[in-house]
Design an enzyme around this catalytic site. Structure first.
Site, PDB file in Angstrom:
ATOM      1  N   ASP A   1      10.468   6.967  -7.736  1.00 23.79           N
ATOM      2  CA  ASP A   1       9.524   6.968  -6.615  1.00 23.79           C
ATOM      3  C   ASP A   1      10.290   6.854  -5.305  1.00 23.79           C
ATOM      4  OD1 ASP A   1       6.588   6.414  -5.670  1.00 23.79           O
ATOM      5  OD2 ASP A   1       7.812   4.887  -4.697  1.00 23.79           O
TER       6      ASP A   1
ATOM      7  N   TYR B   1      11.058   6.259   3.471  1.00 18.06           N
ATOM      8  CA  TYR B   1      12.134   5.356   3.031  1.00 18.06           C
ATOM      9  C   TYR B   1      13.501   5.884   3.470  1.00 18.06           C
ATOM     10  CZ  TYR B   1       8.542   3.784  -0.387  1.00 18.06           C
ATOM     11  OH  TYR B   1       7.397   3.352  -1.010  1.00 18.06           O
TER      12      TYR B   1
ATOM     13  N   LYS C   1       6.584  11.118  -1.004  1.00 19.33           N
ATOM     14  CA  LYS C   1       5.375  10.827  -0.204  1.00 19.33           C
ATOM     15  C   LYS C   1       5.482  11.427   1.179  1.00 19.33           C
ATOM     16  CE  LYS C   1       5.121   6.277  -2.346  1.00 19.33           C
ATOM     17  NZ  LYS C   1       6.524   5.824  -2.446  1.00 19.33           N
TER      18      LYS C   1
ATOM     19  N   HIS D   1       1.058   8.944   1.902  1.00 16.19           N
ATOM     20  CA  HIS D   1       1.567   7.564   1.941  1.00 16.19           C
ATOM     21  C   HIS D   1       0.504   6.542   2.390  1.00 16.19           C
ATOM     22  CE1 HIS D   1       5.715   5.457   2.164  1.00 16.19           C
ATOM     23  NE2 HIS D   1       4.789   4.597   1.828  1.00 16.19           N
TER      24      HIS D   1
END
Ligand code: A2P
Length: 283
Positions: free
Chosen positions: A46, A51, A76, A109
């Site tokens: 994931d 990120y 995402k 997200h």
């Protein structure tokens, strides 16, 4: 150590356990986490544009010589890329960074927040239309959402052609969001637990400790076992390779109905508990 079992959920088959990468940005950490996780049997990874670890992840796969088709990559789209055209551009940019032709899972997200957007329904519907188009174009195999509450899911259903397969939400003892959990079960939307360990903050809870002692397991393993017995796929995050192993060692024991009920009743004892309708910092 048992292999990671598969969560068969309606038409979806997905591992019960994935490897969370939130806050894993350093190349060395990513390389060792991906290497160890893969050798332990983790196949679901994931990641997220937000990120900032898509390139680091791609390099970790390449350096560890892991074949793409053995992985399930879940990425995402961030909030600055909402809307039909922007989500399509964002996905293509992510594919380029990961150097892959397709994503196994692509998730929104955060829903457009009610607090900031009067037309939140319209924005989410338009973003979803873009997500659907990515499926039609073969760039994404499954689409889903994160942090959507029941009202967001219901609103999306008014115009969606493809149903979200996943809602990735904060889910752990003390914060199981029961109403949303039950709604997703009734709609066959798989709950994917982000922060299944309450961000590491719930592991000294006394109920978890007592159950862990009787099973000769850690409290982290009890949290994860509880999630999977609820048909939830969990994506704990760790940079510690021993913990990656510990977290995957949950397929050789069972919690009783009584133990599950005791865990269900734990009051909030840690975690983030962000209300997606209230957040302003995420737009
Ligand atoms: P670390 O990365 O140092 O291992 P969550 O997935 O719920 O957000 O929890 C992540 C937090 O829990 C991280 O701080 C991680 O720290 C810690 N963690 C992950 N696995 C375990 C484990 N088996 N035992 C204790 N802490 C863990």
């Amino acid at each position: 150590m048992n292999r990671i079992e598969t969560n068969i959920y309606g038409d979806l088959s997905i591992p019960y356990l994935g490897c969370g990468t939130w806050q894993i940005t350093k190349a060395d950490d990513m390389k060792s986490v991906v290497k160890e996780a893969y050798s332990l049997g983790y196949r679901l990874f994931d990641i997220a544009a937000a990120y900032s670890n898509e390139i680091t992840f791609r390099k970790a796969i390449a350096e560890n010589n892991i074949p793409r088709d053995e992985l399930l990559i879940s990425d995402k789209v961030w909030n600055t890329s909402r809307g039909y055209e922007k989500v399509r551009e964002a996905c293509k940019a992510s594919l380029h960074k990961i150097k892959t032709d397709y994503l196994d899972f692509y998730l929104i997200h955060w829903p457009a927040s009610k607090k900031l957007h009067d037309n939140w329904e319209e924005i989410n519907a338009d973003t979803w239309r873009g997500m659907e188009s990515l499926v039609y174009d073969g760039l994404v195999r499954n689409i889903g959402v994160c942090n959507f509450k029941k009202e967001h899911l219901k609103a999306l259903q008014k115009t969606s052609k493809i149903k979200p397969v996943i809602d990735q939400i904060e889910f752990h003892p003390g914060y199981m969001q029961a109403e949303l959990y039950n709604y997703c079960l009734s709609e066959s939307i798989l709950i994917e637990a982000s922060s299944p360990l309450g961000n590491g903050q719930i592991l000294s809870n006394s109920v978890l400790k007592e159950i862990a002692a009787t099973k000769n397991k850690s409290t982290a393993q009890i949290c994860l076992r509880w999630a999977i017995q609820k048909k939830v796929t969990a994506i704990p995050k760790t940079t510690n390779t021993d913990r990656l192993k510990e977290n995957a060692d949950i397929f050789d024991f069972e919690l009783s109905e009584k133990e599950i009920a005791l865990i269900d009743a734990i009051p909030f004892c840690g975690g983030l508990a962000i209300d997606s309708d209230e957040v302003t910092q995420f737009g």
